[in-house]
Design a protein around this motif. Structure first.
Motif, PDB file in Angstrom:
ATOM      1  N   ASN A   1       0.722  -1.225  -0.240  1.00 33.88           N
ATOM      2  CA  ASN A   1       0.177   0.072   0.094  1.00 33.88           C
ATOM      3  C   ASN A   1       0.924   1.264  -0.117  1.00 33.88           C
ATOM      4  O   ASN A   1       1.812   1.312   0.340  1.00 33.88           O
ATOM      5  N   VAL A   2       0.262   2.361  -0.662  1.00 32.41           N
ATOM      6  CA  VAL A   2       0.861   3.632  -0.457  1.00 32.41           C
ATOM      7  C   VAL A   2       1.122   4.043   1.006  1.00 32.41           C
ATOM      8  O   VAL A   2       0.673   3.563   2.237  1.00 32.41           O
ATOM      9  N   ASN A   3       2.571   4.514   1.107  1.00 30.76           N
ATOM     10  CA  ASN A   3       3.346   4.821   2.411  1.00 30.76           C
ATOM     11  C   ASN A   3       3.595   3.780   3.440  1.00 30.76           C
ATOM     12  O   ASN A   3       4.164   3.832   4.355  1.00 30.76           O
ATOM     13  N   ASP A   4       3.464   2.246   2.679  1.00 27.62           N
ATOM     14  CA  ASP A   4       4.302   1.330   3.439  1.00 27.62           C
ATOM     15  C   ASP A   4       5.686   1.388   3.312  1.00 27.62           C
ATOM     16  O   ASP A   4       6.189   1.885   2.215  1.00 27.62           O
ATOM     17  N   TYR A   5       6.293   0.887   4.315  1.00 29.04           N
ATOM     18  CA  TYR A   5       7.879   0.929   4.078  1.00 29.04           C
ATOM     19  C   TYR A   5       8.377  -0.491   4.709  1.00 29.04           C
ATOM     20  O   TYR A   5       7.413  -1.205   5.574  1.00 29.04           O
ATOM     21  N   LYS A   6       9.556  -0.952   4.313  1.00 29.40           N
ATOM     22  CA  LYS A   6      10.243  -2.012   5.151  1.00 29.40           C
ATOM     23  C   LYS A   6      11.625  -1.353   5.089  1.00 29.40           C
ATOM     24  O   LYS A   6      12.286  -0.610   4.378  1.00 29.40           O
ATOM     25  N   THR A   7      12.398  -1.868   6.407  1.00 26.13           N
ATOM     26  CA  THR A   7      13.925  -1.473   6.305  1.00 26.13           C
ATOM     27  C   THR A   7      14.909  -2.920   6.104  1.00 26.13           C
ATOM     28  O   THR A   7      14.278  -3.862   6.143  1.00 26.13           O
ATOM     29  N   THR A   8      15.841  -2.464   5.211  1.00 28.75           N
ATOM     30  CA  THR A   8      16.600  -3.692   4.978  1.00 28.75           C
ATOM     31  C   THR A   8      18.081  -3.024   4.809  1.00 28.75           C
ATOM     32  O   THR A   8      18.359  -1.997   5.289  1.00 28.75           O
TER      33      THR A   8
ATOM     34  N   ILE B   1      15.786   2.185   3.772  1.00 32.49           N
ATOM     35  CA  ILE B   1      14.369   2.294   3.798  1.00 32.49           C
ATOM     36  C   ILE B   1      13.905   2.075   2.420  1.00 32.49           C
ATOM     37  O   ILE B   1      13.876   2.904   1.608  1.00 32.49           O
ATOM     38  N   VAL B   2      13.108   1.006   2.251  1.00 30.42           N
ATOM     39  CA  VAL B   2      12.343   0.838   0.997  1.00 30.42           C
ATOM     40  C   VAL B   2      10.893   1.373   1.265  1.00 30.42           C
ATOM     41  O   VAL B   2      10.231   0.624   2.016  1.00 30.42           O
ATOM     42  N   THR B   3      10.345   2.363   0.540  1.00 32.24           N
ATOM     43  CA  THR B   3       9.183   2.907   0.589  1.00 32.24           C
ATOM     44  C   THR B   3       8.375   2.984  -0.625  1.00 32.24           C
ATOM     45  O   THR B   3       9.005   2.990  -1.655  1.00 32.24           O
ATOM     46  N   ARG B   4       7.129   2.840  -0.418  1.00 31.45           N
ATOM     47  CA  ARG B   4       5.992   3.174  -1.490  1.00 31.45           C
ATOM     48  C   ARG B   4       5.669   4.613  -1.054  1.00 31.45           C
ATOM     49  O   ARG B   4       4.766   4.515   0.044  1.00 31.45           O
ATOM     50  N   ASP B   5       6.045   5.572  -1.673  1.00 35.80           N
ATOM     51  CA  ASP B   5       5.793   6.995  -1.253  1.00 35.80           C
ATOM     52  C   ASP B   5       4.325   7.477  -1.484  1.00 35.80           C
ATOM     53  O   ASP B   5       3.543   6.669  -1.969  1.00 35.80           O
ATOM     54  N   ASN B   6       4.017   8.432  -1.072  1.00 35.48           N
ATOM     55  CA  ASN B   6       2.602   9.051  -1.313  1.00 35.48           C
ATOM     56  C   ASN B   6       1.956   8.916  -2.630  1.00 35.48           C
ATOM     57  O   ASN B   6       0.819   8.995  -2.640  1.00 35.48           O
ATOM     58  N   ASP B   7       2.934   9.072  -3.558  1.00 33.79           N
ATOM     59  CA  ASP B   7       2.471   9.129  -5.022  1.00 33.79           C
ATOM     60  C   ASP B   7       2.398   7.621  -5.631  1.00 33.79           C
ATOM     61  O   ASP B   7       2.419   7.353  -6.592  1.00 33.79           O
ATOM     62  N   GLY B   8       2.837   6.519  -4.610  1.00 34.97           N
ATOM     63  CA  GLY B   8       3.010   5.213  -4.959  1.00 34.97           C
ATOM     64  C   GLY B   8       4.308   4.722  -5.469  1.00 34.97           C
ATOM     65  O   GLY B   8       4.363   3.634  -6.020  1.00 34.97           O
ATOM     66  N   ALA B   9       5.233   5.686  -5.664  1.00 37.33           N
ATOM     67  CA  ALA B   9       6.649   5.408  -6.292  1.00 37.33           C
ATOM     68  C   ALA B   9       7.374   4.538  -5.274  1.00 37.33           C
ATOM     69  O   ALA B   9       7.396   5.001  -4.136  1.00 37.33           O
TER      70      ALA B   9
ATOM     71  N   ILE C   1      16.914   7.173  11.139  1.00 37.59           N
ATOM     72  CA  ILE C   1      15.545   7.636  11.148  1.00 37.59           C
ATOM     73  C   ILE C   1      14.572   6.827  11.518  1.00 37.59           C
ATOM     74  O   ILE C   1      13.437   7.082  12.017  1.00 37.59           O
ATOM     75  N   CYS C   2      14.529   5.513  10.934  1.00 38.12           N
ATOM     76  CA  CYS C   2      13.643   4.309  11.091  1.00 38.12           C
ATOM     77  C   CYS C   2      14.158   3.295  11.944  1.00 38.12           C
ATOM     78  O   CYS C   2      15.200   2.778  11.176  1.00 38.12           O
ATOM     79  N   ARG C   3      13.556   2.822  12.556  1.00 37.96           N
ATOM     80  CA  ARG C   3      14.094   1.619  13.765  1.00 37.96           C
ATOM     81  C   ARG C   3      13.500   0.536  13.579  1.00 37.96           C
ATOM     82  O   ARG C   3      13.273  -0.569  14.213  1.00 37.96           O
ATOM     83  N   MET C   4      12.201   0.420  12.578  1.00 35.41           N
ATOM     84  CA  MET C   4      11.323  -0.817  12.896  1.00 35.41           C
ATOM     85  C   MET C   4      11.487  -1.437  11.407  1.00 35.41           C
ATOM     86  O   MET C   4      12.231  -0.887  10.411  1.00 35.41           O
ATOM     87  N   ASP C   5      11.142  -2.729  11.649  1.00 38.42           N
ATOM     88  CA  ASP C   5      11.180  -3.685  10.485  1.00 38.42           C
ATOM     89  C   ASP C   5      10.408  -3.200   9.318  1.00 38.42           C
ATOM     90  O   ASP C   5      10.630  -3.336   8.066  1.00 38.42           O
ATOM     91  N   LYS C   6       9.020  -2.839   9.521  1.00 35.59           N
ATOM     92  CA  LYS C   6       8.160  -2.458   8.541  1.00 35.59           C
ATOM     93  C   LYS C   6       6.952  -1.655   9.056  1.00 35.59           C
ATOM     94  O   LYS C   6       6.740  -1.606  10.211  1.00 35.59           O
ATOM     95  N   GLY C   7       6.239  -1.049   8.406  1.00 30.84           N
ATOM     96  CA  GLY C   7       5.165  -0.149   8.829  1.00 30.84           C
ATOM     97  C   GLY C   7       4.472   0.664   7.663  1.00 30.84           C
ATOM     98  O   GLY C   7       4.733   0.306   6.523  1.00 30.84           O
ATOM     99  N   ASN C   8       3.803   1.568   8.099  1.00 31.52           N
ATOM    100  CA  ASN C   8       3.014   2.430   7.047  1.00 31.52           C
ATOM    101  C   ASN C   8       3.166   3.988   7.654  1.00 31.52           C
ATOM    102  O   ASN C   8       2.612   4.161   8.829  1.00 31.52           O
TER     103      ASN C   8
END
Ligand code: FES
Ligand SMILES: [Fe+2]
Lengths: 431, 194
Positions: A49-56, A64-72, A87-94
């Protein structure tokens, strides 16, 4: 010039122990291989989904791999442009924004610096745009598989995949529905260099030995028929299985020729919990389609390794993450297939638990013992000479793909040539 | 089926309903337990201590005999367990796969268990509650396992949920759910029994 004589270290049929043990070579690999070439980062279904991310990680770099607000889809360095905190310390989120926990700088999920607290404390020329999060130079996906590189001059992802692309297509096109990563992963860590894992991925020589205990489990059932992989025990060179060097470092081991009839995969699979109960239900419900569905609970029998860190094995997406010269994390992402009956996806979970529990640990123990053995300076070489210079064992086709009997060390000795090319290349301008 | 299933070789009992029951058991194991008389709690403790000793002494065949014919040995990779129908576990072993696990180690060719892990486990904070009948007990406990293998001493911690079932020969383990505090993290060699 470097302090290494690469032609000495990487020869046609053997490589020097130091490529597995030298931490300076490892540091170079982390820049030139895990950085300047395409590296697998994530599967799109992990950030649906838009705004999802995961860290790797890209090599050792937190990303951080994100699907930004425009879906990119973007890959941002997980490093605050202020003073360096992740800046991000979680495995994944939105989230639309990442706020640095240290001094509160706020970044949009496309990397833009959106705000800094009490801005009047900075000189008037302060330009937020100069302090956006740094991003990988290129991020591209191929049919759901997201790769990134810091090399602006890298060829397109599809060019890089080259001959591996078709095989990846075959793995994906085994199903009408989408392959998705929805399950958690089975994660392992091992005391060995990451290349032991890559060497092993298209190694048909080790199976009857390293996996002897797993193959022996089949004997408990007194079955006449081969079970998954037991065929490796009977002179695998005379079987129709084969290995290939695909180019660009990619390698392949094909076990599919051992399964020619519909129903063979199901028949030969080591039994998983619920096998008989679910088979009964599926046969009643799907009748003539049942064998087709049941086959899909078993692995694709394609061991496709996309250099340097993506390994397709069975139904899993296996990812290599180097940690140190002698330490590697290995993550097995189980896959689900949208639109398959739930019962089939449940059986798939149970079959994807088999090899990580009963097979891989013995390889991992051997990798760690290789690392220990290679610590001896006086014994220098790792041999990849099986099949080398033996007449009539290898074929090269018009694409340059080299095919050899399944136990040959063709994949290793060839991917190391690509490894050498990459390590000796001048670093191009990196973003 | 009228004949008794040989669950060493077939798995007719792991049905969709079986998964439902497991998830319902997890809910009960996570809830606050009501009071149980000390004598009854001791019955549960005895089997936990016996299991720990058999495992630490690598008496794996005797250990298997503590489990019911329709058992589940479950080590989730998701904290809290997750939904095993949709997720992989570190182990989700029915009776057959559990026997496979022991058989593999006993072949003498399981290199990840050559040499074998030496373990010693502490079990504490034991709580027990009545199950759905007189013949059933629910137990949970905390554990800390020290494991030694190839020059390295490691420790594992978490809590375990059990469902015990009274059979003709006494109490048997029908469910063991091992919840590692780092279930979702990378582990090095989990081939010994938790
Ligand atoms: S390090 Fe991120 S705001 Fe200071
Ligand atoms: Fe292997």
């Amino acid at each position: 010039m470097t302090k290494w004589d690469w032609d000495y270290l990487i020869q046609d049929y053997r490589v020097h122990r130091s490529v597995y043990t030298d931490s300076d070579i490892f540091a170079l690999e982390m820049k030139k291989i895990y950085g300047d070439t395409w590296v697998y980062l994530a599967h799109e279904s992990e950030i649906p989904n838009v705004n999802d991310y995961k860290t790797t990680y890209l090599g050792l770099r937190p990303v951080i791999v994100t699907r930004d607000n425009d879906g990119a889809i973007r890959a941002l360095f997980n490093r605050c442009t202020h003073r360096g905190a992740t800046i991000c310390r979680m495995d994944k989120g939105n989230t639309r924004n990442f706020t640095c926990p240290y001094h509160g700088w706020n970044f949009a999920n496309d990397g833009r610096l959106a705000g800094v607290p009490w801005k009047q404390g900075y000189e008037t020329s302060f330009d937020k745009n100069e302090l956006n999060l740094k991003q990988l130079a290129k991020v591209e996906s191929y049919r759901g598989f997201i790769f990134g590189t810091i090399n602006e001059d890298a060829p397109s992802l599809q060019d890089h995949l080259g001959n591996a692309k078709e095989l990846l297509d075959e793995w994906i096109d085994r199903y009408d529905g989408e392959i998705v990563v929805r399950s958690n992963a089975h994660r392992m860590v091992l005391d060995g260099n990451w290349k032991f894992v890559f060497d092993n991925a298209a190694d048909g020589y080790h199976v009857s030995f390293s996996h002897r205990s797993l193959l022996a489990v089949g004997n408990r059932y007194n079955n006449e028929k081969d079970k998954d992989m037991t065929y490796f025990g009977k002179n695998p060179d005379s079987s129709p299985m084969y290995v290939q060097y695909l180019g660009n470092g990619h390698v392949f081991l094909d076990q599919r020729p051992m399964y020619d009839q519909v129903g063979d995969r199901w028949e030969q699979q080591r039994p998983q919990p619920g096998r008989e109960a679910y088979e009964k239900e599926i046969r009643e419900e799907y009748q003539s389609q049942a064998d087709h569905y049941l086959d899909l609970t078993a692995g694709a029998q394609m061991n496709l390794s996309i250099f340097p860190n993506l390994l397709i094995i069975g139904n899993q997406i296996q990812v290599i993450e180097p940690i140190a010269v002698d330490q590697t994390r290995l993550t097995w992402y189980a896959t689900t297939v949208d639109n398959l009956p739930d019962e089939i996806n449940t059986l798939r979970m149970r079959s994807q638990e088999d090899f990580p529990a009963f097979g891989e640990p013995d390889d991992v123990a051997n990798f760690a013992e290789c690392q220990r053995g290679l610590s001896i300076p006086e014994v220098e070489w790792v041999m990849f000479n099986r099949g080398y210079n033996v007449p009539d064992r290898q074929k090269v086709d018009e694409r340059g793909v080299i095919t050899a009997p399944v136990t040959d060390e063709t994949p290793m000795r060839n991917y190391f040539q690509e490894w050498k090319r990459l390590l000796t290349m001048e670093r191009s301008k990196v973003n | 089926m009228t004949e008794i299933e040989n669950t060493s070789f077939t798995s007719f009992y792991v049905t969709a309903q079986f998964y439902e029951n497991v998830l319902a058991d997890v809910k009960k194991l996570e809830s606050d337990f009501s009071f149980l008389p000390i004598e009854r709690k001791e019955e549960a403790e005895r089997i936990l201590f016996k299991e720990a000793r058999l495992l630490d002494e690598l008496r794996l065949e005797e250990w298997l005999s503590l489990y019911s014919r329709k058992c589940l040995y479950w080590v989730p990779a998701t904290p809290g367990g997750g939904d095993p129908r949709k997720e992989v576990s570190l182990a989700f072993d029915d009776r057959r796969r559990l026997e496979d696990r022991v058989y593999r180690i006993r072949t003498g060719y399981a290199y990840s268990q050559l040499p074998l892990s030496r373990t010693r486990r502490m079990i504490t904070n034991i709580e027990a509650a009545e199950g759905s009948s007189e013949q059933e007990l629910l137990v949970r406990s905390n554990f800390c396992i020290h494991e030694f293998r190839v020059g390295e001493l490691r420790s594992f911690a978490g809590w375990t949920g059990y469902k015990l079932q009274k059979e003709d020969e006494g109490w048997k383990i029908s469910l063991k759910m091992v919840n590692l505090i780092d279930a979702d993290q990378a582990h090095k060699n989990l081939t010994f029994m938790l």
